[in-house]
Every structure is written in structure tokens, then in C-alpha cells.
Design a protein around this motif. Structure first.
Motif: not given
Length: 387
Positions: A56-59, A89-94
Motif C-alpha cells: 500500500t501507498l498512502y498519498f 499496489s494499492i494507492l490510498i489518498k486520504p
């Protein structure tokens, strides 16, 4: 069906299969007390491989933006997955946007809300429980731009059990530069009415940062304490609160937290807010501590090269390399690459030490257990000790 139609159908199907799934969703945050939106990008094979797990990648977005911005990041992320430059991968943008000052700094604040807790205690566990992720700090990266670059470095330092890969684009990550660099433009923006959040961009940013680092819910009408007085002198009591949230100070005081963290940072040499000085200072500190990192000073301003996507190939490639190294080093001694360490690994290593076999790239990393740069009897002894 004609050959042309078959080829077109296959090509169209292949294109669809390589396209990531972009979803906007929300979940309830106990820390904030309300539903919070996020955007998530699932890799092309996600639906067809339900038993697979993905890093996972959190941006974290910048000041004045929200989770829906940085479309170029998603485009670059999709393209690099499709080309094989980075793994699926999974990219998450909070969402770190908050009124009235347009940014939370991803920090717990009596005025803004508990945005650090939202990321750490709510969002990460929610993502891991809802999606097929690899739940380990070696396979979880955090990156961001500007305010988000700050959050990415700070949260990686504070929570190495969650993040061991951090990438900052144009982040204010060394507060020792804030007052000398931003005080002149702050004073230039200030008129006869004194400090006002709407005087200009620097004023608004400092009010936003103050709402995060030094809120004062009794001080009407802005409910913050600025770190400087009307003459530009530092208010030490307030500045002390800021330093509690300073990535450089946190790193200096928690060296054990960052020994295994991989840092990437870049910044434009014409950054309007001189955040390149922050990257310089943080890089100097990491160099002094012999902590490996990548730092690129490029020709550009604070936003252009990031918003157009030109910087993301660098940070995403760095993260991919960190995933690879973390996975390899996590299996030190697994010479045959089967996921376990046993007598077969010792036999493979003996053959390499005796010159009967030539190591491949993975074996060169996992077999050199004493990091001497050569294969020798000490590596065999260390490997046997792991059994």
C-alpha cells in the motif's frame, strides 16, 4: 468474426484488464467523529486475484487541496504498473482538508480535529481490514506533497511500526528554516490591521500551521497562537509547541525510529516558500547519521513539476526499490527463494562459497549475511545460526 475484429476485441480487453480501478469511498472515523472520504486505486488484477495481497501507498495531499486532487499521480501510478516499472499496489489518498484554514497538517489539534489519529488509528487499520493488503511496515509507504510531504515524513518517524518508506515532495520538514525564510514575506503581506489569515498565501499557511501546532480555542477571532509577535520576534513558548511537531527535531530525538526507514525527498530550486532549505537540512542530518536516502534538487517551483506529474516517477520508483529491498532483506539467507530458510539454503550457499555456482541478483543480496561484499565461511555460519 474477422481477424481485425478479433484483434480489436483482444486489444480492447487487454486495455481494460490493465486499467486500475479508481474508487471514491468513505468510512466513519472515531478520531474525527464523522465520515471521512478517501480515494483508493486498486491494481488491475485485484478483482481477478482475490487471494493476492498488495503493498500500500498512502498519498497525503498539500495545503489547500483535498483527496480528489493530484490526478497526475493516479495517471503515473497506473502507467508505471501497466509498464511493469512498479509492482501492482494499492494507492490510498486520504483527506486532510479542514476549514477555515484549508489544511490539517495531518496533526492532532484541539481546533482542527484529531487528524493524526485519523490516519494512524482509523484509516490504516480500516484499509487493511477492508482490502487485500500486505499488512507490514516494509510493504506500506507514505508520500505526499507540501503539507502532505511534511505529514509523510513526520508520520514515518513517529510510527515506524506502520511506515518504513517515506517520500516527500516539497515538504516543510525542518522547522529551523520556517521563521528566517517565511518571516519576510509574512511581514510584506501584513498591512495596518496586522496579521490576518487572508493577507496572502504565506499568512494563510502560517495560520493553518498554527491551528495544527498551537491552537488556542479561547483566542477569538482566529483561535490560534502565531509563533511570532507583531514585530516578527519569535514567541518561545509557542515555538516550543511547533518543535514538538517538527520532523527534524523528532528525528533527532528518535534515532532508533528511523534506522530502518527509507527516505526520499525532492524540491524545486525556485520553491516560492524556500522549502528546498528544509530538504537540504533534513538531508544533511541523514547524512550525518549515515542513514541512506535519496534527495533530488530539481529546476522548478513549489507546485508545477508535481501537479503535472513529472516528479512522481521518481518517488514511485524509489518506493518500488524499497519494497524490493525490504522483501529481499526480510528473507536474508533464503538462497533458493522458496520463502523458508532450511538446509537447502546452506547447501546452495556452500556451492557459491566453494565457487561451484554463480549467485543470481537475489542470492547476492540474501546470501551476504555479514554485508562484507563477498561470500565466505562467515555467511555459512550466520545462516546456520538462523536455522
Amino acid at each position: 468474426m474477422s481477424y481485425k475484429k478479433i484483434i480489436f476485441t483482444l486489444s480492447f480487453t487487454l486495455f481494460i484488464s490493465l486499467h486500475a480501478d479508481i474508487i471514491t469511498s468513505s468510512h466513519f472515523s472515531d478520531a474525527l467523529g464523522f465520515d471521512q472520504y478517501y480515494e483508493i486505486v486498486l491494481p488491475p488484477s485485484y478483482e481477478s486475484n482475490p487471494d493476492s495481497s498488495y503493498p500500500t501507498l498512502y498519498f497525503l495531499h498539500g495545503f489547500g487541496a483535498d483527496y480528489s486532487w493530484y490526478v497526475a499521480l493516479v495517471e503515473v501510478f497506473e502507467s508505471m504498473m501497466a509498464s511493469g516499472e512498479i509492482r501492482e499496489s494499492i494507492l490510498i489518498k486520504p483527506d486532510g482538508f479542514v476549514l477555515p484554514y484549508l489544511g490539517s497538517m495531518y496533526t492532532n489539534s484541539e481546533y482542527n480535529g484529531q487528524f493524526e489519529d485519523y490516519i494512524i488509528q482509523d484509516l490504516v487499520p480500516y484499509i487493511d481490514s477492508t482490502y487485500n493488503t500486505v499488512n507490514s511496515p516494509e510493504n506500506r509507504a507514505i508520500l505526499g506533497h507540501s503539507m502532505g510531504g511534511y505529514g509523510a515524513v513526520k508520520l514515518a518517524i513517529k510510527f515506524p511500526e506502520l511506515f518504513q518508506i517515506s517520500a516527500s515532495h516539497s515538504g516543510p520538514i525542518a522547522f529551523q528554516n520556517i521563521i528566517p525564510d517565511l518571516l519576510p514575506p509574512l511581514l510584506d503581506e501584513t498591512g495596518i490591521l496586522g496579521y490576518q489569515p487572508w493577507n496572502g498565501v504565506v499568512s494563510l499557511f502560517l495560520y493553518s500551521a498554527s491551528a495544527a501546532f498551537s491552537p488556542d480555542v479561547e483566542d477569538w477571532p482566529y483561535y490560534v497562537d502565531l509563533p511570532v509577535d507583531s514585530y516578527g520576534n519569535v514567541i518561545e513558548e509557542v515555538w516550543g509547541l511547533w518543535l514538538l511537531q517538527d520532523p527534524l527535531t523528532l528525528a533527532q530525538n528518535n534515532l532508533e525510529n528511523i534506522e530502518s526507514t527509507r527516505f526520499y525527498m525532492d524540491c524545486g530550486d525556485a520553491d516560492e516558500y524556500l522549502f528546498n532549505n528544509h530538504s537540504d537540512s533534513f538531508s544533511d542530518f541523514l547524512n550525518d547519521q549515515n542513514i541512506h536516502h535519496d534527495y533530488i534538487l530539481y529546476a522548478g517551483d513549489h507546485v508545477t513539476e508535481v501537479f503535472n506529474g513529472n516528479r512522481f516517477p521518481f518517488s514511485l520508483a524509489f518506493i518500488e526499490n524499497a519494497f524490493y529491498l525490504n522483501n529481499i532483506l526480510g528473507n536474508m539467507g533464503d538462497m533458493d527463494g522458496n520463502g523458508i530458510i532450511n538446509m537447502l539454503d546452506i547447501m546452495v550457499l556452500i556451492q557459491i562459497v566453494m565457487g561451484e555456482s554463480i549467485p543470481n541478483e537475489s542470492q547476492e543480496i540474501v546470501g551476504d549475511l555479514d554485508f562484507s561484499g563477498t561470500f565466505e565461511i562467515f555467511d555459512i555460519l550466520l545462516l546456520s545460526d538462523r536455522l
